[in-house]
Design a protein around this motif. Structure first.
Motif, PDB file in Angstrom:
ATOM      1  N   PHE A 206      55.384  42.632  59.131  1.00  0.00           N
ATOM      2  CA  PHE A 206      55.557  43.745  58.193  1.00  0.00           C
ATOM      3  C   PHE A 206      57.044  44.012  57.991  1.00  0.00           C
ATOM      4  CE2 PHE A 206      55.632  45.807  62.316  1.00  0.00           C
ATOM      5  CZ  PHE A 206      56.524  46.858  62.172  1.00  0.00           C
ATOM      6  N   GLY A 207      57.336  44.853  56.992  1.00  0.00           N
ATOM      7  CA  GLY A 207      58.740  45.100  56.652  1.00  0.00           C
ATOM      8  C   GLY A 207      59.314  43.980  55.806  1.00  0.00           C
ATOM      9  N   ARG A 208      58.447  43.334  55.032  1.00  0.00           N
ATOM     10  CA  ARG A 208      58.873  42.204  54.205  1.00  0.00           C
ATOM     11  C   ARG A 208      59.529  42.701  52.913  1.00  0.00           C
ATOM     12  NH1 ARG A 208      53.234  40.826  54.987  1.00  0.00           N
ATOM     13  NH2 ARG A 208      53.036  41.193  52.734  1.00  0.00           N
ATOM     14  N   PRO A 209      60.300  41.848  52.240  1.00  0.00           N
ATOM     15  CA  PRO A 209      60.926  42.256  50.976  1.00  0.00           C
ATOM     16  C   PRO A 209      59.897  42.757  49.966  1.00  0.00           C
ATOM     17  CG  PRO A 209      61.867  40.192  51.727  1.00  0.00           C
ATOM     18  CD  PRO A 209      60.723  40.493  52.645  1.00  0.00           C
ATOM     19  N   GLY A 210      60.168  43.918  49.391  1.00  0.00           N
ATOM     20  CA  GLY A 210      59.307  44.476  48.366  1.00  0.00           C
ATOM     21  C   GLY A 210      58.022  45.112  48.863  1.00  0.00           C
ATOM     22  N   GLN A 211      57.788  45.095  50.162  1.00  0.00           N
ATOM     23  CA  GLN A 211      56.537  45.630  50.705  1.00  0.00           C
ATOM     24  C   GLN A 211      56.575  47.155  50.751  1.00  0.00           C
ATOM     25  OE1 GLN A 211      55.636  44.639  54.837  1.00  0.00           O
ATOM     26  NE2 GLN A 211      53.533  44.142  54.268  1.00  0.00           N
ATOM     27  N   THR A 212      55.443  47.776  50.428  1.00  0.00           N
ATOM     28  CA  THR A 212      55.312  49.226  50.523  1.00  0.00           C
ATOM     29  C   THR A 212      54.328  49.572  51.624  1.00  0.00           C
ATOM     30  OG1 THR A 212      53.463  49.344  48.967  1.00  0.00           O
ATOM     31  CG2 THR A 212      55.699  49.420  48.038  1.00  0.00           C
ATOM     32  N   VAL A 213      54.308  50.830  52.021  1.00  0.00           N
ATOM     33  CA  VAL A 213      53.359  51.268  53.037  1.00  0.00           C
ATOM     34  C   VAL A 213      51.929  51.051  52.548  1.00  0.00           C
ATOM     35  CG1 VAL A 213      52.499  53.267  54.320  1.00  0.00           C
ATOM     36  CG2 VAL A 213      54.969  52.955  54.020  1.00  0.00           C
ATOM     37  N   GLU A 214      51.695  51.364  51.291  1.00  0.00           N
ATOM     38  CA  GLU A 214      50.343  51.234  50.737  1.00  0.00           C
ATOM     39  C   GLU A 214      49.875  49.780  50.712  1.00  0.00           C
ATOM     40  OE1 GLU A 214      52.120  54.942  49.894  1.00  0.00           O
ATOM     41  OE2 GLU A 214      52.848  52.942  49.326  1.00  0.00           O
ATOM     42  N   SER A 215      50.753  48.875  50.284  1.00  0.00           N
ATOM     43  CA  SER A 215      50.356  47.464  50.225  1.00  0.00           C
ATOM     44  C   SER A 215      50.159  46.894  51.629  1.00  0.00           C
ATOM     45  CB  SER A 215      51.389  46.647  49.457  1.00  0.00           C
ATOM     46  OG  SER A 215      52.636  46.608  50.135  1.00  0.00           O
ATOM     47  N   TRP A 216      50.972  47.375  52.582  1.00  0.00           N
ATOM     48  CA  TRP A 216      50.837  46.934  53.969  1.00  0.00           C
ATOM     49  C   TRP A 216      49.502  47.395  54.560  1.00  0.00           C
ATOM     50  CZ3 TRP A 216      51.156  44.182  58.025  1.00  0.00           C
ATOM     51  CH2 TRP A 216      51.106  44.694  59.325  1.00  0.00           C
ATOM     52  N   GLU A 217      49.122  48.628  54.310  1.00  0.00           N
ATOM     53  CA  GLU A 217      47.862  49.133  54.845  1.00  0.00           C
ATOM     54  C   GLU A 217      46.676  48.369  54.267  1.00  0.00           C
ATOM     55  OE1 GLU A 217      49.170  53.791  55.695  1.00  0.00           O
ATOM     56  OE2 GLU A 217      48.029  53.272  53.885  1.00  0.00           O
ATOM     57  N   ALA A 218      46.716  48.075  52.976  1.00  0.00           N
ATOM     58  CA  ALA A 218      45.626  47.325  52.345  1.00  0.00           C
ATOM     59  C   ALA A 218      45.537  45.912  52.910  1.00  0.00           C
ATOM     60  CB  ALA A 218      45.833  47.287  50.836  1.00  0.00           C
ATOM     61  N   GLU A 219      46.701  45.290  53.107  1.00  0.00           N
ATOM     62  CA  GLU A 219      46.724  43.929  53.632  1.00  0.00           C
ATOM     63  C   GLU A 219      46.206  43.882  55.077  1.00  0.00           C
ATOM     64  OE1 GLU A 219      49.933  40.280  54.367  1.00  0.00           O
ATOM     65  OE2 GLU A 219      50.594  42.208  53.547  1.00  0.00           O
ATOM     66  N   LEU A 220      46.628  44.854  55.882  1.00  0.00           N
ATOM     67  CA  LEU A 220      46.188  44.880  57.271  1.00  0.00           C
ATOM     68  C   LEU A 220      44.683  45.084  57.355  1.00  0.00           C
ATOM     69  CD1 LEU A 220      46.911  44.808  60.259  1.00  0.00           C
ATOM     70  CD2 LEU A 220      47.404  47.263  60.137  1.00  0.00           C
ATOM     71  N   ASN A 221      44.145  45.961  56.541  1.00  0.00           N
ATOM     72  CA  ASN A 221      42.695  46.172  56.540  1.00  0.00           C
ATOM     73  C   ASN A 221      41.954  44.899  56.139  1.00  0.00           C
ATOM     74  OD1 ASN A 221      41.806  48.906  57.306  1.00  0.00           O
ATOM     75  ND2 ASN A 221      43.189  49.581  55.693  1.00  0.00           N
TER      76      ASN A 221
END
Length: 446
Positions: A206-221
């Motif tokens: 996580f913490g990748r270029p252009g990543q948001t909290v919302e996109s990270w949560e969706a991806e993790l789920n």
């Protein structure tokens, strides 16, 4: 301590286990090498874990500056023979009689022939006790090639897979320079679970270029809907000299800010908890008891042998009559390493004898990564003459950390609170300073 971090960084440089606290270790641990007048450390058990480093990759990821080499012409027979020779040599010099776990890391160890993995495990079993249920982990790059070899690796003796998924977004994988796509990753996870149900770990960045909290949560789920019982989270960091570093410096890519990545980490802890995963270390989460026993042995300051180019180890060379643990580093460059192994049986390039203070600093720094922290029993193994309360209990800085709810010192031992674990970067330095001050005082009064 930097050596320990290198030994356990599963995905190479460019990642950090959520907190960049290792720089403090390098600053505050130097005093442990000076041979102060303090009690000798107790002898360890004859057990150790084994780390085997396979240095080759097909390509270099954009974020990585770890010890890996891009080679299309690997001499597999020679590499296998040298890995076996060095394994034998380090077992002999350490006089370790039991190997509790084996971890094949890299590089990309899934590029090694399964016969090489089998040969190393056979070498261990000939020279030491390798329990039939010992955890044997192999890092897998989830490419079609890696997927095709999984069953052969299982037959070779591997019983746990650690899969470098990193992301389920194809564009993110392209930016990271990975050579797989999201479908490759999902297929590899499914096949690994078929072969080793309950013993498959996935790595995600996580913490990748252009990543948001919302996109990270969706991806993790999405990932948690497909993965097995173990997840490792890594925060992406920029390493000077890497392609990613240059792209960010040139303004071609933008990294999330510290506040955003902190939010990502906290949301991941929350989501994982809701899905039944218990956090047992800063970056590691497991359900159904599927913790990594190999990595836990590092965090509990166990001995380990490091085999292969650039591998790191911590053990007492009993064959040489030593009584203190050494930090060892093997020669980095594979061809040079192989020549050294052929010449003298091993490719050890650097040896540092760890004084008692240095050893305690490692026990503290590694142990506080665990949710359980440093137990009184573990501390007593390395510090029989001064318990945790004596060393830390009277410190005003430690008391302040307790009042702020970041640290706990009680009848179970010393550990970070839930909030403190996320702030280990801030919690650890005053503890290391207090440990050094206590031993300075003991040395002066002794």
């Amino acid at each position: 301590m930097g050596d320990v971090m290198l030994a356990i960084r599963k995905c190479g440089a460019g990642l950090r286990r959520c907190l960049p606290w290792s720089r403090y270790i390098l600053r505050y641990m130097s005093a442990g090498m000076t041979g102060r007048k303090i009690p000798a450390a107790p002898l360890p058990s004859e057990e150790a874990s084994l780390y085997v480093h396979w240095p080759y990759c097909l390509k270099r990821c954009s974020y990585c500056n770890f010890n890996k080499y891009i080679s299309r012409d690997v001499n597999h027979a020679e590499m296998r023979a040298c890995l076996q020779l060095e394994t034998e040599a380090l077992l002999r010099v350490s006089q370790v009689s039991r190997i509790t776990s084996v971890f094949f890391g890299g590089g990309t160890p899934s590029l090694a022939p399964p016969s090489t993995i089998a040969a190393i495990l056979e070498t261990v079993a000939r020279r030491a006790d390798l329990p039939v249920d010992a955890e044997v982990t192999l890092e897998i790059n989830p490419t079609p090639m890696g997927l095709a070899s999984l069953e052969e690796f299982r037959l070779a003796g591997v019983n746990r897979f650690s899969i470098g998924v990193q992301s389920l977004h194809d564009e993110a994988l392209r930016v990271l320079g990975r050579d797989h796509n999201s479908q490759d990753a999902l297929h590899t996870i499914a096949e690994a679970q078929r072969l080793c149900p309950g013993r498959v770990s996935v790595d995600v960045i996580f913490g990748r270029p252009g990543q948001t909290v919302e996109s990270w949560e969706a991806e993790l789920n999405e990932l948690l809907s497909a993965c097995d019982d173990h997840v490792s989270l890594y925060q992406l960091t920029l390493e000077r000299g890497t392609r990613l570093f240059k792209q960010v410096e040139a303004g071609q890519l933008t990294m999330p800010g510290d506040d955003v990545t902190a939010h990502m980490y906290e949301s991941a802890r929350r989501i994982l908890g809701k899905r039944g995963f218990l956090q047992y270390e800063v970056s590691n989460f497991a359900r159904n008891g599927a913790v990594s026993s190999h990595n836990i042995s590092y965090w509990r300051a166990g001995q380990y042998l490091g085999v292969g180019p650039g591998a790191h180890g911590r053990f007492i060379p009993h064959q040489e009559g030593a009584i203190l643990r050494e930090a060892r580093t093997q020669t980095l460059e594979p061809d040079v390493w192989m020549k050294e192994v052929r010449c003298r049986g091993h490719g050890t390039r650097r040896r540092i004898q760890l004084g008692h203070l240095a050893l305690l600093e490692e026990v503290l720094a590694m142990g506080l990564r665990l949710v359980e922290g440093v137990s009184h029993r573990l501390w007593k193994e390395f510090s029989p003459d001064a318990d945790l309360q004596q060393v830390f209990g009277r410190s005003t800085e430690v008391q302040d950390l307790q009042k702020r709810g970041l640290l706990v010192l009680d009848d179970r031992g010393l550990r970070c609170s839930w909030g403190g674990l996320a702030l280990l970067d801030s919690v650890l330095p005053p503890l290391l300073l207090q440990l050094q001050a206590y031993h300075d005082h003991q040395g002066a009064s002794g």
